[in-house]
Design an enzyme around this catalytic site. Structure first.
Site, PDB file in Angstrom:
ATOM      1  N   HIS A  71      13.989 -25.730 -29.606  1.00  0.00           N
ATOM      2  CA  HIS A  71      14.491 -24.990 -28.443  1.00  0.00           C
ATOM      3  C   HIS A  71      15.946 -25.322 -28.145  1.00  0.00           C
ATOM      4  O   HIS A  71      16.670 -24.475 -27.611  1.00  0.00           O
ATOM      5  CB  HIS A  71      13.602 -25.267 -27.229  1.00  0.00           C
ATOM      6  CG  HIS A  71      12.304 -24.516 -27.267  1.00  0.00           C
ATOM      7  ND1 HIS A  71      12.034 -23.431 -26.477  1.00  0.00           N
ATOM      8  CD2 HIS A  71      11.204 -24.684 -28.049  1.00  0.00           C
ATOM      9  CE1 HIS A  71      10.832 -22.963 -26.747  1.00  0.00           C
ATOM     10  NE2 HIS A  71      10.302 -23.712 -27.696  1.00  0.00           N
ATOM     11  N   ASP A  88      23.290 -29.280 -29.506  1.00  0.00           N
ATOM     12  CA  ASP A  88      24.288 -29.973 -28.687  1.00  0.00           C
ATOM     13  C   ASP A  88      23.716 -30.578 -27.415  1.00  0.00           C
ATOM     14  O   ASP A  88      24.456 -31.064 -26.565  1.00  0.00           O
ATOM     15  CB  ASP A  88      25.437 -29.017 -28.328  1.00  0.00           C
ATOM     16  CG  ASP A  88      24.968 -27.776 -27.566  1.00  0.00           C
ATOM     17  OD1 ASP A  88      23.750 -27.681 -27.265  1.00  0.00           O
ATOM     18  OD2 ASP A  88      25.806 -26.895 -27.282  1.00  0.00           O
ATOM     19  N   SER A  90      22.209 -29.027 -24.971  1.00  0.00           N
ATOM     20  CA  SER A  90      22.432 -28.214 -23.774  1.00  0.00           C
ATOM     21  C   SER A  90      21.182 -28.080 -22.918  1.00  0.00           C
ATOM     22  O   SER A  90      21.271 -27.960 -21.696  1.00  0.00           O
ATOM     23  CB  SER A  90      22.958 -26.826 -24.159  1.00  0.00           C
ATOM     24  OG  SER A  90      22.019 -26.112 -24.942  1.00  0.00           O
ATOM     25  N   HIS A 197       3.378 -26.354 -36.046  1.00  0.00           N
ATOM     26  CA  HIS A 197       2.236 -25.968 -35.212  1.00  0.00           C
ATOM     27  C   HIS A 197       0.958 -26.706 -35.583  1.00  0.00           C
ATOM     28  O   HIS A 197      -0.045 -26.589 -34.876  1.00  0.00           O
ATOM     29  CB  HIS A 197       2.024 -24.457 -35.277  1.00  0.00           C
ATOM     30  CG  HIS A 197       3.032 -23.695 -34.480  1.00  0.00           C
ATOM     31  ND1 HIS A 197       2.995 -22.320 -34.320  1.00  0.00           N
ATOM     32  CD2 HIS A 197       4.130 -24.118 -33.784  1.00  0.00           C
ATOM     33  CE1 HIS A 197       4.011 -21.937 -33.565  1.00  0.00           C
ATOM     34  NE2 HIS A 197       4.717 -23.007 -33.229  1.00  0.00           N
ATOM     35  N   ASP A 203       0.521 -25.094 -23.409  1.00  0.00           N
ATOM     36  CA  ASP A 203       0.172 -25.351 -22.011  1.00  0.00           C
ATOM     37  C   ASP A 203       0.172 -24.080 -21.167  1.00  0.00           C
ATOM     38  O   ASP A 203      -0.650 -23.937 -20.259  1.00  0.00           O
ATOM     39  CB  ASP A 203       1.153 -26.344 -21.389  1.00  0.00           C
ATOM     40  CG  ASP A 203       0.944 -27.770 -21.872  1.00  0.00           C
ATOM     41  OD1 ASP A 203      -0.191 -28.095 -22.277  1.00  0.00           O
ATOM     42  OD2 ASP A 203       1.911 -28.546 -21.851  1.00  0.00           O
ATOM     43  N   THR A 217      -6.966 -30.001 -35.980  1.00  0.00           N
ATOM     44  CA  THR A 217      -6.531 -31.370 -36.271  1.00  0.00           C
ATOM     45  C   THR A 217      -5.135 -31.611 -35.694  1.00  0.00           C
ATOM     46  O   THR A 217      -4.186 -31.857 -36.432  1.00  0.00           O
ATOM     47  CB  THR A 217      -6.527 -31.636 -37.788  1.00  0.00           C
ATOM     48  OG1 THR A 217      -5.676 -30.658 -38.426  1.00  0.00           O
ATOM     49  CG2 THR A 217      -7.926 -31.527 -38.375  1.00  0.00           C
TER      50      THR A 217
END
Length: 362
Positions: A71, A88, A90, A197, A203, A217
C-alpha cells in the site's frame, strides 16, 4: 620454483582475497555486516520482533505489515509523477490522508502500531521502516523466502494520490494496467505478488467477521491459496455478498473477487495454476517481484544492500510442502481455467469437511 610459477601463485592468492567479502564489526560487539550502515538495523529488527510481532510470530501484525509494504509502494507511476513517491513512507507520514482512501481502509491499525515503534527509533526513515517491517514479519512465516532489504529511502514530502491502490472489485484489465504503469509489472509478476495472500486475512471486506483468512493455512507461506481460490465457491462466510467478495469453498474462508477473477482470466489463469504444488517456484517468484516492488520510486544504485539483517525464515513443514485439497473437496470441485494444462491431481486431506478459524488479533 620459476619466477613465472611464483607470479601465477601470487595472482591466484590476490584473486582469492579479492573474492572474500570484507565485513565490519558492529558496535554491539555481536554482529558483523558487509556495510557499517547496516549495523544500526540489527537492534531495530529485535525491536520489531519483540514489540510488533509477538516475539517472532507469523500473526496478524506480520500479515498486515506485509500488506502495508504494497500500500505504501504502489503510490507510484512511470507516467504520472503526481501519483506519489513510491516506497517513501507516505502512508505513515500522511496517515490522516492516506488511511482514509477507500482502498486503504483497515490499514490504520497497523499504521498506528508501526508509528508507535518508529517513534522510539532514530536513524531510519518511514519508507525504510515499512519495507523492513514487512520483510522481518514475513521471515516469521514457515516456507517464506528471505526478502531483500535495501536501505536509504528518503522520507515522503507529500502524500500519494488516491486511487493508486487496486481494489478487489476492479476489473482484471484495470488491475493489470495499474501494475504495468507502476513499473511495468507483468501479469506473471502480479500473480506472484498475490502469493502474499497465503499469509493474509480480511477485516473489512465483511466487517462482521474480522480476521477471515484467504486460505486454510494462513500462518504458513505455502501454495494453498492458489488451490483454494480455484475451487468452486458455494457459500459466503459471513453476511455476504459484500463489495469485492465472491463465494468461498470453505466455511471461515473469504474470497476476493479480484483473486477469483485473476485465477480464471485467460491472461493470468495459467500463471495462477502454475503456482500449485510448486512451492520453491512460488517463493522465488514472490521474492523477485517483492524486490521490484520494494524500491518503486527509488534509485536502486543509491541504496545499500542490508538484506543480511533479515532473519532466515523457518522451513515449510513437510505436511505443507505439497498442495492438497481441504477435507471434503477434490479435483471435481476445481473450476478449470488454464487452457494449456490440466489442474494437477492432488490428495485430499482426510477427516470432516474443513472449516477455517479466524486469525486472532495481535
Amino acid at each position: 620454483m620459476s619466477i613465472k610459477v611464483l607470479a601465477l601463485f601470487a595472482a591466484l592468492i590476490g584473486s582469492a582475497n579479492a573474492a572474500i567479502t570484507r565485513r565490519v564489526a558492529c558496535p554491539d560487539g555481536v554482529h558483523t555486516a558487509t556495510n557499517a550502515a547496516c549495523c544500526s538495523l540489527f537492534p531495530i529488527v529485535d525491536v520489531l520482533q519483540s514489540q510488533l510481532f509477538d516475539g517472532g510470530e507469523c500473526g496478524e501484525d506480520a500479515h498486515e505489515s506485509l500488506r502495508l509494504t504494497f500500500h505504501d509502494a504502489i503510490g507510484w507511476s512511470d507516467s504520472d509523477p503526481s501519483f506519489g513517491g513510491g516506497t517513501d513512507g507516505s502512508i505513515l507520514i500522511f496517515e490522516d490522508i492516506e488511511t482514509n482512501f477507500h482502498a486503504n481502509l483497515g490499514t490504520d491499525e497497523i499504521v498506528d502500531e508501526q508509528k508507535k515503534v518508529l517513534s522510539q527509533l532514530t536513524g531510519i526513515t518511514a519508507g525504510d521502516f515499512i519495507q523492513l517491517a514487512g520483510a522481518v514479519g514475513l521471515s516469521n512465516c514457515p516456507g517464506a523466502p528471505r526478502l531483500e532489504f535495501l536501505l536509504g529511502r528518503p522520507n515522503a514530502t507529500a502524500p500519494a494520490a488516491d486511487k493508486t491502490v487496486p481494489e478487489p472489485f476492479d476489473t482484471i484489465t484495470s488491475i493489470l494496467a495499474r501494475f504495468a504503469d507502476a513499473d511495468n509489472f507483468t501479469p506473471q509478476e502480479v500473480v506472484a505478488l498475490l502469493s502474499s495472500h497465503t499469509v493474509a486475512a480480511a477485516d473489512l471486506v465483511d466487517p462482521t467477521i474480522p480476521g477471515t483468512p484467504f486460505d486454510s493455512t494462513p500462518f504458513i507461506f505455502d501454495t494453498q491459496v492458489f488451490v483454494e481460490v480455484q475451487l468452486r465457491g458455494t457459500l459466503f462466510p459471513g453476511d455476504g455478498p459484500n463489495q469485492g467478495e465472491v463465494q468461498s469453498p470453505l466455511r471461515g474462508e473469504i474470497r476476493l473477487q479480484s483473486d477469483h477473477d485473476l485465477a480464471r482470466d485467460s491472461r493470468t489463469a495459467c500463471a495462477w495454476q502454475g503456482m500449485v504444488n510448486n512451492q520453491q517456484s512460488m517463493a522465488n517468484q514472490f521474492q523477485a517481484a517483492m524486490a521490484k516492488l520494494a524500491i518503486l520510486g527509488q534509485d536502486r544504485d543509491s541504496l545499500i544492500d542490508c538484506s543480511e539483517v533479515i532473519p532466515v525464515p523457518p522451513p515449510i513443514p513437510a505436511a505443507n510442502a505439497k498442495s492438497f485439497f481441504p477435507a471434503g473437496l477434490s479435483n471435481a470441485d476445481i473450476e478449470q481455467a488454464c487452457a494449456s494444462a490440466p489442474f494437477p491431481t492432488l490428495p485430499t486431506t482426510p477427516g470432516p469437511v474443513t472449516s477455517v478459524a479466524p486469525v486472532p488479533p495481535s
